[in-house]
Every structure is written in structure tokens, then in C-alpha cells.
Design a protein around this motif. Structure first.
Motif, PDB file in Angstrom:
ATOM      1  N   ARG A   1       0.684  -1.095  -0.115  1.00 18.92           N
ATOM      2  CA  ARG A   1      -0.078   0.108   0.089  1.00 18.92           C
ATOM      3  C   ARG A   1       0.835   1.250   0.012  1.00 18.92           C
TER       4      ARG A   1
ATOM      5  N   ASP B   1      -4.988   0.519  -4.377  1.00 22.40           N
ATOM      6  CA  ASP B   1      -4.085   0.989  -3.186  1.00 22.40           C
ATOM      7  C   ASP B   1      -2.574   0.303  -3.160  1.00 22.40           C
TER       8      ASP B   1
ATOM      9  N   ARG C   1     -12.095   7.793  -3.760  1.00 20.08           N
ATOM     10  CA  ARG C   1     -11.010   7.647  -2.750  1.00 20.08           C
ATOM     11  C   ARG C   1      -9.565   7.953  -3.655  1.00 20.08           C
ATOM     12  N   PHE C   2      -9.770   8.000  -5.008  1.00 14.02           N
ATOM     13  CA  PHE C   2      -8.306   7.789  -5.736  1.00 14.02           C
ATOM     14  C   PHE C   2      -8.432   8.884  -6.631  1.00 14.02           C
TER      15      PHE C   2
END
Length: 607
Positions: free
Chosen positions: A334, A358, A599-600
Motif C-alpha cells: 500500500r 491501493d 478515494r483515488f
């Protein structure tokens, strides 16, 4: 050199420039373990430096085996009168209009008759080949004729030099066919080389014939061809770390401008193929057995290679990503700087794709092949229309590049299966388009090939291009990998015109800024922003029940499970608008969540 024995290991055009050969990298270590010196030669880079603008196109262009044809005269001598003209009539065409192009024709002839002979001469003169006892050629894809061209010249110059071939191009019975046809080859490894390289070198050093080395086809003193059945590697724990120093030194010396991606192997074989061998797949030869490399060894290799070479982009050689990587590998990566390409199965969900993202995965090849559940069943994919659409949807949201294709020509197909797909494609413009729409090939080792003499195949023969490239001495039925065929239970090509047009339009719409289809919060109101059907965005205001239905169907849901959210009329309206897609009693929303909730962030994959 530190040993009195030495082996050269060669990588020829048209192998990809950006990626060093993991085959050469591992083999060099195995040769040293056998007590020999080893040197690798990435000669593909030398040709790329000569023709930098077009080398990449040749390395990815398989039509007509053009890369092989370019080396044919250097390898085998001039073609019979008229043969090159017939060949070029088929391949020397404008890539867009498909019309014959005299400029392309003349350029290809110049490459074949001037550039390629000069390149092979350069390979001969740049190395003191007399220093070596053995030269090995690893041959995959369109490297075969280039390797044969150099091998023939080397044997003529150094008659005592032992020539060995290995790689996917000479697996199984193909290897014996090449050995019979080309007397300048001494031995061919017809299986996994790790198990036969050291025993072969021990035999050579001792002056013995390698008649009992598993996976070696060899020519005896009488000229007879003998071969031993290959063994299968049971564990991936004992391989040496791949060595790429020569590749990097050559890349720098030639001032190659491309970026670099390091190959890494985390598994071999195919866990899905063990259950259901996909109809068209010829990968893995005759051994589908799935083997995985322990996670701790993978992490060790990633650290070693990235620190040694200063490269953090990795291209996995796996035919399919191990399922356990989601839980066992990527959570450990990660915070690592790595970026990965992997081939995956297409039934990954959002949570699984999120773990991959991730952990550094930025590019996947999911083997989608079709957007028809019926066709996917016919070819044994073990996935569905909604699995495939879901993967494209979440990959777009997460910023993961997807390489995929659509196929047709499946025995047992019907017109309705393609009519449904043609309609569906209208609504998928916001998702990454396929790279092409093509007829299923018959590849050696595939189930389609294995059943070639059955009722599902009317006739079959090696690709016509082979006979324009190789001399008559080569038995093409045993040596070819690609085959033409006719299957009676398939639709004519004329049936697929509309699908071709839809795919082309989809690809064109992604040439600049890709279309969008996403939820957007506008104060207290939520709207759907849609630019799939033109250059400008439309805002579709939806009532609360419609929004709740789309949100409920972010993942695949049954009709029964959403009965309390929406009535049949509302579902029908959203299906007609292309905001929902249905497969029998299952629903999936095509609308991406609000990008503000992602989230990215998207970033560049590999340069």
C-alpha cells in the motif's frame, strides 16, 4: 570470464523494447549455477535504435506475421519469383483505408533487403562469438525468423558453436519440426527451460548426448531427431533473481528514448484454465497447472529489482493474477512506490479492485472478450455480461487502465447475441473502449485447435503467411502456432458490420476527453451528468426514488432485492435511458458515483 565454459543468450526483434527479457534474466542465473559464464544480448534494442519511429508498431503488429517476413530473406535466401509480391499485396496497405499503398510497399522492401541484413551483420560483428561454447535463443511471438537468421550465420562462422532454441515458439511438437528443418540448430528445449538448462549444459561439458534430458529435442550423429518429454516445475521458489544489467547498459548506450517496465513473474499457468480452458486460449502449452510464487519472495524481488535499476513500474508475466494476491500481497504494498500491470479475471468487484489500486495496480487486462453472457458461456470464460461491465465501470472510477477486446466467430453463436451487444454498446461510451473487435483465432494448444478434426470445424490450415515466410522444408502443420479455419456454426463477417461501427465510434469518442456518466451533487439535488451522446454534457434531474435505485444497483443486484426501492415502470425507464443494464433477473447501474467521493486520483500509468 571466470569459467572455461560460456553461453551467450540472445533476445531478437521484434520483442518489445520497453521490457527486458525475464527469460534471459533467469536463464543467465541458471547458467552460472551450472558453473558456466553467461552473457545476455538484447539485440532487439539494436534494431529499435535503427528504426526508432516504427519499431514499436512492428512489435505489436501481428497481421501477416510481418515482423517474421522482414527477416525471411536474410534467414532463408530470396523468395521464389512473385511470392513477395503476393505477400505485400495483402499487408502493404494503408492502416485506415486498407487500400494498397506503394510507399509502404517500397519501405517494407527496403527494410527487408537493406536494413535487416545490415542489422544481422552488426550482430555478427559486434561480439567475439568464438568465446562461447553455446548460444541460446529464446523465441516468443515474432522473434523466430530473426533468431533463425542469426543462428544460421553464427553456425556458418563458428561450426563448433552449439545452437540451442527455447521459448513458446518451439513448445511441444513445434520444436521437433524446427529441428528437422534447420540443421544449424543442435538442441531445442520444448518445455520449461529451468528444468533442462543445467542438465543440458552438464551433458555438453562432459561431451555426452543429452538424450535423456527432460524436455530436450536433439539431433543424433546419424541425423535422427530424439526428444524426451518435458517435466513441469512444481515450485517457483528456487529460481535465481533475474539479471537485467546488460539490458540497461545497452538501453543507455543506444540512447533508447522509451520508458522501461520491469517484468516480474508471480505465478505460472492458469487457475481458471485448470477448471475451464477457454475455447480460444493457446497459452501455457500443454501444461495448465497453476503455481504461485510465495508472497515474501515476490516482495523481495520487487525490492531488489527496483533498487538495483531505479525502476518502479512492473509488468507481470502471469497469465492470470493469483486470487490470493488481493489479501496476501497488495495490502503489503500500500505504501510502496510500485506501479503494476496484471492480467486478471473479470469478475473482480469494487472492494477487490480498490485493494489492487491501493497496492499499485494501474493497468489490467481482464480477458473480457464479450458482453454477452451466452457467448461467455460458449467460450468457457466463467463470467457474465454484468461482471464485465461492472469491472469496466469501477476501473474507470478508480483510474485503472483496462486493455480488452471483443470477439466474434464463436461456434454456436446466434444473431440475437450480437444484437443485444450492439444495443448495449450505445450506453457504454463513458467506459474504456475495447482495443478491437475480431474473430476468434485458432491457436495451437487451444480447445478449438484440439477439436479441429471434429464436427465444429469445417476445415483448418496454418496461416497463409507462414508459407510466404518459411522454406518448404518446415512442416507447417507441426510448426505453426496460428491457423485459419472455418466453423459452420458461426455467423458471416457481414453480420458484424454494425458492431464494428459501434466499436470504432466508441474508440473515437475517447480520442480526447472521454465521455462521462456520473452522479453529481448540486446542493440538495442530485443529477446525472451525461456526455455519452455528444460533445456537451447533459444534466438529467432524477427524482429521489430513481437516485435510490441507481445507488442500490452500484453493484449487481437481483430484481427482487430492489422491489422495495422502485417499481417496474421506474426500472424500465432507467433501462431505456441507458442508466441501468439488465441481464435476466440482475441489474447494474452504469452511472459512476460522484467523482468528488472517489478515494483515488488518476495518475499516469507507465510512461
Amino acid at each position: 570470464m571466470t569459467s572455461d565454459r560460456a553461453m551467450a543468450i540472445v533476445w531478437m526483434p521484434f520483442a518489445e523494447v520497453r521490457v527486458p527479457s525475464i527469460q534471459l534474466g533467469v536463464l543467465a542465473g541458471l547458467v552460472r549455477e551450472a558453473g558456466w559464464d553467461a552473457e545476455t544480448f538484447h539485440f532487439n534494442l539494436d534494431l529499435a535504435a535503427r528504426i526508432p519511429r516504427i519499431y514499436d508498431e512492428f512489435s505489436h503488429y501481428n497481421e501477416g506475421l510481418l515482423g517474421e517476413w522482414l527477416f525471411a530473406e536474410t534467414a532463408f535466401g530470396p523468395a521464389p519469383p512473385g511470392q513477395s509480391d503476393l505477400y505485400l499485396d495483402n499487408v502493404a496497405r494503408d492502416p485506415v483505408t486498407r487500400q494498397k499503398d506503394s510507399a509502404i510497399r517500397e519501405y517494407l522492401l527496403y527494410l527487408q533487403q537493406v536494413t535487416i541484413p545490415e542489422f544481422i551483420e552488426g550482430c555478427l560483428e559486434s561480439v567475439e562469438w568464438e568465446r562461447f561454447d553455446v548460444v541460446g535463443f529464446s523465441s516468443v511471438y515474432q522473434q523466430n525468423v530473426a533468431a533463425l537468421a542469426l543462428a544460421r550465420r553464427l553456425k556458418a562462422r563458428c561450426p563448433n558453436l552449439i545452437v540451442v532454441f527455447g521459448g513458446a515458439n518451439v513448445q511441444g511438437e513445434m520444436g521437433a519440426a524446427y529441428l528437422e528443418a534447420f540443421p544449424f540448430i543442435d538442441h531445442i528445449c520444448t518445455g520449461e527451460a529451468e528444468l533442462c538448462v543445467k542438465p543440458l549444459l552438464h551433458c555438453i561439458a562432459a561431451g555426452k548426448d543429452p538424450l535423456n534430458v527432460p524436455g530436450i529435442a536433439t539431433r543424433t550423429e546419424t541425423g535422427a531427431i530424439l526428444e524426451s518429454a518435458p517435466l513441469t516445475i512444481r515450485s517457483l521458489t528456487g529460481e535465481p533473481l533475474p539479471e537485467y544489467d546488460e539490458y540497461f547498459a545497452r538501453h543507455r548506450a543506444l540512447k533508447i528514448s522509451t520508458g522501461i517496465e520491469l517484468p516480474i513473474e508471480t505465478s505460472r499457468g492458469c487457475w481458471w484454465g485448470e477448471k475451464s480452458h477457454c475455447t480460444f486460449c493457446g497459452l501455457n502449452g500443454n501444461d495448465m497447472q497453476f503455481r504461485t510464487k510465495p508472497v515474501e519472495i515476490v516482495i523481495k524481488e520487487l525490492k531488489h529489482l527496483s533498487q538495483r535499476h531505479g525502476v518502479y513500474a512492473f509488468k507481470a508475466t502471469d497469465n492470470i493474477m493469483p486470487r490470493q494476491h488481493v489479501d496476501a500481497l497488495f495490502p503489503h504494498l500500500r505504501d510502496a512506490p510500485y506501479r503494476f500491470f496484471f492480467e486478471v479475471k473479470s469478475n473482480l468487484n469494487l472492494a477487490q479492485l480498490g485493494v489492487l489500486r491501493d497496492g499499485g495496480v494501474r493497468w489490467i487486462q481482464p480477458g473480457i472478450e464479450s458482453l454477452s453472457t451466452e457467448i461467455l458461456r460458449l467460450i468457457g470464460k466463467g463470467s457474465s455480461k454484468l461482471h464485465n461491465v461492472r469491472l469496466l465501470k469501477w476501473a474507470r472510477w478508480l483510474g485503472i487502465k483496462v486493455s480488452w477486446n471483443l470477439l466474434h466467430g464463436v461456434p454456436g453463436e446466434t444473431a440475437a447475441m450480437y444484437e443485444d451487444q450492439t444495443e448495449l454498446l450505445r450506453f457504454l461510451g463513458h467506459l474504456e473502449p475495447p482495443e478491437g473487435y475480431a474473430r476468434i483465432r485458432m491457436d495451437r494448444f487451444s480447445p478449438l485447435f484440439q477439436s479441429r478434426d471434429g464436427p465444429s470445424v469445417e476445415w483448418w490450415r496454418p496461416w497463409e503467411a507462414y508459407s510466404a515466410i518459411y522454406p518448404p522444408a518446415l512442416d507447417l502443420e507441426r510448426a505453426a502456432y496460428f491457423f485459419d479455419y472455418e466453423a459452420p456454426e458461426t455467423l458471416p463477417d457481414s453480420h458484424h458490420v454494425q458492431m464494428f461501427e459501434r466499436v470504432s465510434s466508441w474508440q473515437a469518442s475517447w480520442a480526447n476527453e472521454p465521455p462521462v456518466l456520473e452522479l453529481s451533487r448540486r446542493g440538495r439535488q442530485t443529477v446525472v451528468v451525461d456526455s455519452r451522446f455528444g460533445s456537451s454534457e447533459r444534466e438529467l434531474p432524477l427524482d429521489a426514488d430513481s437516485i435510490r435505485l441507481l445507488e442500490a444497483c452500484e453493484d449487481i443486484q437481483t430484481l427482487e432485492s430492489v422491489r422495495d426501492v422502485a417499481d417496474p415502470g421506474r426500472i424500465a425507464a432507467l433501462l431505456e435511458a441507458g442508466l441501468l443494464v439488465q441481464d435476466r433477473a440482475l441489474l447494474l447501474s452504469l452511472v459512476l458515483p460522484d467523482t468528488a467521493t472517489a478515494r483515488f486520483t488518476k495518475d499516469t500509468l507507465f510512461t
